[in-house]
Design a protein around this motif. Structure first.
Motif, PDB file in Angstrom:
ATOM      1  N   ALA A 123     -30.210   4.992  44.772  1.00 37.26           N
ATOM      2  CA  ALA A 123     -30.719   5.677  43.584  1.00 37.26           C
ATOM      3  C   ALA A 123     -31.350   7.018  43.940  1.00 37.26           C
ATOM      4  CB  ALA A 123     -31.730   4.797  42.860  1.00 37.26           C
ATOM      5  N   GLU A 124     -32.014   7.072  45.078  1.00 38.40           N
ATOM      6  CA  GLU A 124     -32.644   8.319  45.506  1.00 38.40           C
ATOM      7  C   GLU A 124     -31.627   9.323  46.038  1.00 38.40           C
ATOM      8  OE1 GLU A 124     -35.493   7.063  48.371  1.00 38.40           O
ATOM      9  OE2 GLU A 124     -36.921   6.301  46.871  1.00 38.40           O
ATOM     10  N   LEU A 125     -30.571   8.830  46.675  1.00 41.19           N
ATOM     11  CA  LEU A 125     -29.601   9.716  47.312  1.00 41.19           C
ATOM     12  C   LEU A 125     -28.578  10.295  46.342  1.00 41.19           C
ATOM     13  CD1 LEU A 125     -28.246  10.981  49.791  1.00 41.19           C
ATOM     14  CD2 LEU A 125     -27.057   8.799  50.154  1.00 41.19           C
ATOM     15  N   VAL A 126     -28.093   9.499  45.408  1.00 40.12           N
ATOM     16  CA  VAL A 126     -26.975   9.899  44.547  1.00 40.12           C
ATOM     17  C   VAL A 126     -27.190  11.256  43.868  1.00 40.12           C
ATOM     18  CG1 VAL A 126     -25.844   9.342  42.362  1.00 40.12           C
ATOM     19  CG2 VAL A 126     -25.909   7.655  44.196  1.00 40.12           C
ATOM     20  N   PRO A 127     -28.375  11.575  43.335  1.00 38.87           N
ATOM     21  CA  PRO A 127     -28.541  12.887  42.697  1.00 38.87           C
ATOM     22  C   PRO A 127     -28.401  14.063  43.663  1.00 38.87           C
ATOM     23  CG  PRO A 127     -30.265  11.368  41.994  1.00 38.87           C
ATOM     24  CD  PRO A 127     -29.568  10.724  43.153  1.00 38.87           C
ATOM     25  N   ARG A 128     -28.438  13.797  44.951  1.00 34.85           N
ATOM     26  CA  ARG A 128     -28.322  14.875  45.942  1.00 34.85           C
ATOM     27  C   ARG A 128     -26.895  15.030  46.477  1.00 34.85           C
ATOM     28  NH1 ARG A 128     -32.759  12.041  48.134  1.00 34.85           N
ATOM     29  NH2 ARG A 128     -31.754  11.809  50.171  1.00 34.85           N
TER      30      ARG A 128
ATOM     31  N   TYR B 141     -31.045  13.968  54.038  1.00 35.45           N
ATOM     32  CA  TYR B 141     -30.597  15.322  53.715  1.00 35.45           C
ATOM     33  C   TYR B 141     -31.010  15.742  52.305  1.00 35.45           C
ATOM     34  CZ  TYR B 141     -27.874  15.254  57.990  1.00 35.45           C
ATOM     35  OH  TYR B 141     -27.513  15.207  59.312  1.00 35.45           O
ATOM     36  N   ASP B 142     -31.253  17.045  52.149  1.00 36.77           N
ATOM     37  CA  ASP B 142     -31.600  17.586  50.836  1.00 36.77           C
ATOM     38  C   ASP B 142     -30.383  17.639  49.930  1.00 36.77           C
ATOM     39  OD1 ASP B 142     -34.316  18.190  51.590  1.00 36.77           O
ATOM     40  OD2 ASP B 142     -33.520  19.872  52.737  1.00 36.77           O
ATOM     41  N   ALA B 143     -29.201  17.850  50.531  1.00 35.48           N
ATOM     42  CA  ALA B 143     -27.962  17.919  49.758  1.00 35.48           C
ATOM     43  C   ALA B 143     -26.813  17.412  50.607  1.00 35.48           C
ATOM     44  CB  ALA B 143     -27.689  19.349  49.307  1.00 35.48           C
ATOM     45  N   VAL B 144     -25.920  16.684  49.970  1.00 36.33           N
ATOM     46  CA  VAL B 144     -24.689  16.225  50.606  1.00 36.33           C
ATOM     47  C   VAL B 144     -23.549  16.857  49.824  1.00 36.33           C
ATOM     48  CG1 VAL B 144     -23.283  14.248  51.287  1.00 36.33           C
ATOM     49  CG2 VAL B 144     -25.787  14.041  51.219  1.00 36.33           C
ATOM     50  N   VAL B 145     -22.702  17.615  50.508  1.00 35.57           N
ATOM     51  CA  VAL B 145     -21.627  18.358  49.849  1.00 35.57           C
ATOM     52  C   VAL B 145     -20.287  17.820  50.335  1.00 35.57           C
ATOM     53  CG1 VAL B 145     -20.611  20.633  49.465  1.00 35.57           C
ATOM     54  CG2 VAL B 145     -23.091  20.396  49.717  1.00 35.57           C
ATOM     55  N   THR B 146     -19.365  17.609  49.389  1.00 36.08           N
ATOM     56  CA  THR B 146     -18.062  17.075  49.746  1.00 36.08           C
ATOM     57  C   THR B 146     -16.957  17.803  48.994  1.00 36.08           C
ATOM     58  OG1 THR B 146     -16.694  15.073  49.859  1.00 36.08           O
ATOM     59  CG2 THR B 146     -18.234  15.240  48.020  1.00 36.08           C
TER      60      THR B 146
ATOM     61  N   GLY C 191     -17.153  11.255  42.590  1.00 38.41           N
ATOM     62  CA  GLY C 191     -17.212  10.326  41.471  1.00 38.41           C
ATOM     63  C   GLY C 191     -17.466   8.903  41.920  1.00 38.41           C
ATOM     64  N   MET C 192     -16.832   8.498  43.025  1.00 39.44           N
ATOM     65  CA  MET C 192     -17.054   7.158  43.562  1.00 39.44           C
ATOM     66  C   MET C 192     -18.519   6.960  43.929  1.00 39.44           C
ATOM     67  SD  MET C 192     -16.134   4.170  44.627  1.00 39.44           S
ATOM     68  CE  MET C 192     -16.929   2.946  45.683  1.00 39.44           C
ATOM     69  N   ILE C 193     -19.085   7.917  44.605  1.00 40.94           N
ATOM     70  CA  ILE C 193     -20.480   7.808  45.047  1.00 40.94           C
ATOM     71  C   ILE C 193     -21.428   7.829  43.851  1.00 40.94           C
ATOM     72  CG2 ILE C 193     -22.300   8.958  46.358  1.00 40.94           C
ATOM     73  CD1 ILE C 193     -19.849  10.086  48.094  1.00 40.94           C
ATOM     74  N   ARG C 194     -21.191   8.744  42.956  1.00 37.90           N
ATOM     75  CA  ARG C 194     -22.107   8.939  41.836  1.00 37.90           C
ATOM     76  C   ARG C 194     -22.062   7.790  40.843  1.00 37.90           C
ATOM     77  NH1 ARG C 194     -21.607  14.795  39.549  1.00 37.90           N
ATOM     78  NH2 ARG C 194     -22.466  15.169  41.629  1.00 37.90           N
ATOM     79  N   ASP C 195     -20.865   7.309  40.547  1.00 34.28           N
ATOM     80  CA  ASP C 195     -20.718   6.289  39.514  1.00 34.28           C
ATOM     81  C   ASP C 195     -20.750   4.858  40.044  1.00 34.28           C
ATOM     82  OD1 ASP C 195     -20.451   8.318  37.634  1.00 34.28           O
ATOM     83  OD2 ASP C 195     -18.264   8.363  37.816  1.00 34.28           O
ATOM     84  N   ASN C 196     -20.162   4.651  41.217  1.00 31.76           N
ATOM     85  CA  ASN C 196     -19.929   3.276  41.664  1.00 31.76           C
ATOM     86  C   ASN C 196     -20.838   2.796  42.789  1.00 31.76           C
ATOM     87  OD1 ASN C 196     -17.857   2.994  39.763  1.00 31.76           O
ATOM     88  ND2 ASN C 196     -16.387   3.955  41.143  1.00 31.76           N
ATOM     89  N   HIS C 197     -21.404   3.691  43.589  1.00 29.46           N
ATOM     90  CA  HIS C 197     -22.367   3.232  44.588  1.00 29.46           C
ATOM     91  C   HIS C 197     -23.571   2.556  43.919  1.00 29.46           C
ATOM     92  CE1 HIS C 197     -21.153   5.475  48.534  1.00 29.46           C
ATOM     93  NE2 HIS C 197     -20.123   4.896  47.944  1.00 29.46           N
ATOM     94  N   PRO C 198     -24.153   3.136  42.867  1.00 30.08           N
ATOM     95  CA  PRO C 198     -25.258   2.438  42.201  1.00 30.08           C
ATOM     96  C   PRO C 198     -24.832   1.089  41.629  1.00 30.08           C
ATOM     97  CG  PRO C 198     -25.239   4.744  41.568  1.00 30.08           C
ATOM     98  CD  PRO C 198     -23.962   4.487  42.299  1.00 30.08           C
ATOM     99  N   LEU C 199     -23.625   1.023  41.088  1.00 20.33           N
ATOM    100  CA  LEU C 199     -23.124  -0.232  40.523  1.00 20.33           C
ATOM    101  C   LEU C 199     -23.010  -1.309  41.592  1.00 20.33           C
ATOM    102  CD1 LEU C 199     -20.134  -0.504  38.049  1.00 20.33           C
ATOM    103  CD2 LEU C 199     -20.298  -2.043  39.998  1.00 20.33           C
TER     104      LEU C 199
END
Length: 246
Positions: A104-109, A69-74, A81-89
């Motif tokens: 890494a590719e998905l989080v910015p979207r 997907y081009d964008a994931v909206v929640t 915050g969990m996805i953005r900060d802790n999924h990469p960790l």
């Protein structure tokens, strides 16, 4: 733009109207929204309670489900915050190379609903009308984690006929914090009492926020006081137009 809705566990099981509201607003703005049936939990509960390796399969499932997907909206600052900060960790510590790359590719979207409207779509007026006295609670994840700033208020101020009033001590925590409210019930209850008192001081008919979990907590406290103040997710206000049942 191919947009997916990540509805979150709380919205899916307890507040489905919030997910519907997100879709309603985005469709009104001319976008098509898909709902991948394979989505489950983002893993926040596991992560926050110390079961971090157990969250990795959920991270992998999320990455697999939303990768195209081009964008994931929640409609949740907390889950964003969990996805953005802790999924990469988690992917870095416990995952294989492919998972680290996909995450890494998905989080910015991945976007919280209000920041997607203001920052990605560039809109504040979504055509809503809500003729009620409303106060806004900036949840800890939206305020301190995502640093949403005044994005939610800008969207609310553009709503036709709304009477938006400031919440006293708005930046104080409501006392929920997930399992914090269970493990530290007395402290949580005291924080909730202060927050509920502030809401009642505004004379608002409706309290809104960007996280249903905090609204559930505050709503329970208000209900036990015999208050008629309604708790409504911000997305549901933005979805309301002339003739929509309120």
């Amino acid at each position: 733009m191919r947009i997916a809705l990540f509805v979150t566990c709380v919205a899916d099981t307890m507040f489905p109207d919030t997910g519907r509201a997100v879709v309603t607003v985005l469709e009104r703005l001319g976008h098509t929204v898909e709902f991948p049936q394979e989505q489950t939990c983002c893993g926040q509960l596991h992560f926050n309670t110390g079961y971090r390796p157990d969250a990795v399969p959920l991270v992998a499932r999320f990455a697999r489900t939303f990768a195209e997907y081009d964008a994931v909206v929640t409609p949740s600052a907390s889950c964003t915050g969990m996805i953005r900060d802790n999924h990469p960790l988690l992917a870095e510590r416990y995952g294989h190379h492919d998972l680290r790359r996909t995450v890494a590719e998905l989080v910015p979207r991945v976007h919280e609903f209000t920041e997607f409207l203001t920052d990605v779509l560039g809109v504040t007026d979504v055509g809503a009308r809500f003729p009620h006295r409303v106060t806004y609670h900036p949840t800890c994840h939206s305020l301190r984690g995502l640093r949403l700033g005044d994005r939610p208020q800008r969207l609310l101020r553009a709503v036709k006929d709304i009477d938006l009033v400031d919440l006293p001590a708005a930046d104080s925590c409501c006392g929920f914090g997930g399992t914090f409210a269970v493990k530290n019930a007395e402290t949580s209850g005291a924080m909730l009492a202060d927050k509920a008192a502030g809401v009642l001081e505004t004379g608002a008919e409706v309290l809104c926020a960007a996280d249903n979990s905090c609204l559930m907590h505050i709503g329970g406290g208000l209900s036990r006081r015999g208050s008629t103040v309604r708790t409504v997710h911000l997305a549901e206000i933005l979805a309301t137009t002339e003739g929509t049942p309120r």
